[in-house]
Design an enzyme around this catalytic site. Structure first.
Site, PDB file in Angstrom:
ATOM      1  N   HIS A   1      -9.417   1.544   1.327  1.00 13.27           N
ATOM      2  CA  HIS A   1      -9.619   1.857  -0.088  1.00 13.27           C
ATOM      3  C   HIS A   1     -10.544   3.050  -0.265  1.00 13.27           C
ATOM      4  O   HIS A   1     -10.455   3.764  -1.267  1.00 13.27           O
ATOM      5  CB  HIS A   1     -10.172   0.637  -0.821  1.00 13.27           C
ATOM      6  CG  HIS A   1      -9.626   0.486  -2.215  1.00 13.27           C
ATOM      7  ND1 HIS A   1      -8.282   0.335  -2.473  1.00 13.27           N
ATOM      8  CD2 HIS A   1     -10.237   0.517  -3.422  1.00 13.27           C
ATOM      9  CE1 HIS A   1      -8.095   0.245  -3.792  1.00 13.27           C
ATOM     10  NE2 HIS A   1      -9.266   0.352  -4.381  1.00 13.27           N
TER      11      HIS A   1
ATOM     12  N   ARG B   1      -2.692   2.711  -2.329  1.00 12.65           N
ATOM     13  CA  ARG B   1      -3.353   1.487  -1.873  1.00 12.65           C
ATOM     14  C   ARG B   1      -2.751   1.124  -0.510  1.00 12.65           C
ATOM     15  O   ARG B   1      -1.611   1.491  -0.207  1.00 12.65           O
ATOM     16  CB  ARG B   1      -3.110   0.333  -2.845  1.00 12.65           C
ATOM     17  CG  ARG B   1      -3.596   0.587  -4.263  1.00 12.65           C
ATOM     18  CD  ARG B   1      -3.199  -0.561  -5.185  1.00 12.65           C
ATOM     19  NE  ARG B   1      -3.693  -0.381  -6.546  1.00 12.65           N
ATOM     20  CZ  ARG B   1      -3.019   0.221  -7.528  1.00 12.65           C
ATOM     21  NH1 ARG B   1      -1.800   0.712  -7.274  1.00 12.65           N
ATOM     22  NH2 ARG B   1      -3.530   0.346  -8.734  1.00 12.65           N
TER      23      ARG B   1
ATOM     24  N   LYS C   1       1.350  -1.941  -8.364  1.00 12.97           N
ATOM     25  CA  LYS C   1       0.981  -3.214  -9.002  1.00 12.97           C
ATOM     26  C   LYS C   1       1.841  -3.474 -10.232  1.00 12.97           C
ATOM     27  O   LYS C   1       2.190  -2.551 -10.957  1.00 12.97           O
ATOM     28  CB  LYS C   1      -0.493  -3.166  -9.425  1.00 12.97           C
ATOM     29  CG  LYS C   1      -1.481  -3.443  -8.307  1.00 12.97           C
ATOM     30  CD  LYS C   1      -2.885  -3.525  -8.876  1.00 12.97           C
ATOM     31  CE  LYS C   1      -3.896  -3.927  -7.823  1.00 12.97           C
ATOM     32  NZ  LYS C   1      -5.257  -4.023  -8.382  1.00 12.97           N
TER      33      LYS C   1
ATOM     34  N   ARG D   1      -8.520   6.077  -0.591  1.00 14.78           N
ATOM     35  CA  ARG D   1      -7.976   6.202  -1.955  1.00 14.78           C
ATOM     36  C   ARG D   1      -9.050   6.793  -2.885  1.00 14.78           C
ATOM     37  O   ARG D   1      -8.754   7.670  -3.697  1.00 14.78           O
ATOM     38  CB  ARG D   1      -7.534   4.819  -2.438  1.00 14.78           C
ATOM     39  CG  ARG D   1      -6.982   4.744  -3.859  1.00 14.78           C
ATOM     40  CD  ARG D   1      -6.362   3.371  -4.055  1.00 14.78           C
ATOM     41  NE  ARG D   1      -6.214   2.985  -5.448  1.00 14.78           N
ATOM     42  CZ  ARG D   1      -5.192   3.349  -6.224  1.00 14.78           C
ATOM     43  NH1 ARG D   1      -4.236   4.113  -5.748  1.00 14.78           N
ATOM     44  NH2 ARG D   1      -5.117   2.922  -7.481  1.00 14.78           N
TER      45      ARG D   1
ATOM     46  N   HIS E   1      -3.101   3.802 -12.111  1.00 18.65           N
ATOM     47  CA  HIS E   1      -4.000   2.996 -12.943  1.00 18.65           C
ATOM     48  C   HIS E   1      -3.355   2.747 -14.301  1.00 18.65           C
ATOM     49  O   HIS E   1      -2.868   3.683 -14.942  1.00 18.65           O
ATOM     50  CB  HIS E   1      -5.331   3.728 -13.164  1.00 18.65           C
ATOM     51  CG  HIS E   1      -6.216   3.741 -11.958  1.00 18.65           C
ATOM     52  ND1 HIS E   1      -7.213   4.675 -11.761  1.00 18.65           N
ATOM     53  CD2 HIS E   1      -6.260   2.920 -10.873  1.00 18.65           C
ATOM     54  CE1 HIS E   1      -7.828   4.434 -10.619  1.00 18.65           C
ATOM     55  NE2 HIS E   1      -7.265   3.389 -10.064  1.00 18.65           N
TER      56      HIS E   1
ATOM     57  N   TYR F   1     -14.561   7.789 -11.517  1.00 15.07           N
ATOM     58  CA  TYR F   1     -14.644   8.878 -10.552  1.00 15.07           C
ATOM     59  C   TYR F   1     -15.233  10.141 -11.180  1.00 15.07           C
ATOM     60  O   TYR F   1     -15.766  10.992 -10.478  1.00 15.07           O
ATOM     61  CB  TYR F   1     -13.258   9.187  -9.976  1.00 15.07           C
ATOM     62  CG  TYR F   1     -12.676   8.042  -9.201  1.00 15.07           C
ATOM     63  CD1 TYR F   1     -13.170   7.701  -7.947  1.00 15.07           C
ATOM     64  CD2 TYR F   1     -11.649   7.271  -9.721  1.00 15.07           C
ATOM     65  CE1 TYR F   1     -12.649   6.630  -7.240  1.00 15.07           C
ATOM     66  CE2 TYR F   1     -11.120   6.203  -9.029  1.00 15.07           C
ATOM     67  CZ  TYR F   1     -11.625   5.884  -7.788  1.00 15.07           C
ATOM     68  OH  TYR F   1     -11.109   4.823  -7.104  1.00 15.07           O
TER      69      TYR F   1
END
Length: 304
Positions: free
Chosen positions: A248, A150, A174, A251, A274, A283
């Protein structure tokens, strides 16, 4: 316990997620913005115990009437749910009015991404155009493509985060979750050239480059996410590829190319950081559509 008003509950909650939960600055900012909207709708001095499920549904309906996206509305709902869960847990209220509010349906979308040819062309742009700082900009593009980071993660990287002679780095993602990302040979070569050039550049300009950050601006200060977006816009605008994309999208490109090349989805999930594999699975739909399109273009019986 005396009656608690909404504003006090929100302040206490934000302090809790910052000091006890130690959530990221971006997460805290998002919660604060959504809870400020809640206070705009219901009033800062609204007694917490008087807020009903109908009141919260009114707020959601108001956001919808403003034309807010489904994702924005669901983010607001998540913030409200978490606030009232906190309030119930610490006995601010006896009944949680947020238990019955429902999220809105989010339309499926195809993430923007670049093809192999397009990403290779983008990585060549700094050498061809020399718009800003050639070696730094190439290192940024190659690093995005190699790691799937990110933008917030990339600009937070420090030189000390690099390991194994620069072949990998520890990214602080995150929710305070660290993960390892990797720099393939082109990205590694670009990083080394950039760091050498950076040392010469700042030495000749008598700039004290001791920020410790991996990517810096022309004055030696830490590069911001806005700075990265500006750099990318210059090379994907009319002076470059003439196809504007966001950080993004790079990414998304990493994820799409990894999966279409046969990488296991759980491995890609770890690379992307994730928490849920369902986020990574979108994806797979994208790569399947690529296969269908390729088949329709290539198979002689598929062409009409």
């Amino acid at each position: 316990m005396s009656e608690v008003i909404l504003h006090t509950a929100c302040e206490d909650f934000i302090e809790y997620i910052a000091s006890v939960r130690q959530l990221s600055d971006n997460t805290i900012k998002s919660y604060s913005l959504d809870l400020n909207r809640l206070q705009e709708f219901l009033g800062q001095d609204a007694p917490l115990s008087s807020i009903s499920t109908e009141d919260l549904n009114f707020c959601i309906a108001h956001l919808s009437s403003e034309g807010k996206s489904s994702a924005s509305i669901n983010r607001f709902i998540a913030a409200v749910r978490t606030l009232f869960f906190y309030c119930r847990k610490f006995d601010y209220i006896k009944k949680n009015p947020a238990l019955e509010i429902k999220t809105v349906r989010v339309p499926k979308y195809v993430p923007a991404f670049l093809t192999q040819k397009e990403i290779d062309e983008l990585c060549r742009q700094p050498e061809l155009k020399e718009l800003l700082w050639e070696k730094r900009d190439k290192a940024i593009f190659e690093s995005f493509y190699s790691t799937g980071c990110r933008v917030s993660e990339l600009i937070s990287l420090k030189i000390s985060d690099l390991e194994y002679d620069g072949h990998s780095a520890i990214v602080h993602g995150k929710g305070g979750k660290d993960r390892r990302v990797y720099f393939e040979k082109d990205a590694l070569a670009s990083l080394k050239e950039y760091l050498q050039d950076r040392k010469k550049k700042f030495s000749s300009q008598n700039i004290n480059d001791n920020s410790g950050m991996l990517f810096v601006n022309q004055k030696g200060g830490p590069l911001t996410s806005g700075g990265v977006r500006y750099i990318l816009s210059r090379y994907t605008g009319k002076d470059g590829t003439n196809r504007h994309i966001s950080p993004h999208a790079l990414r998304h490109t990493f994820a799409t190319i990894m999966l279409s090349s046969g990488a296991d989805i759980r491995v890609v999930q770890k690379f992307l950081g994730h928490s849920s594999i369902s986020t990574t699975q979108r994806y797979t739909h994208l790569t399947m559509q690529q296969l269908i399109n390729t088949y329709m273009k290539s198979h002689p019986h598929a062409r009409v």
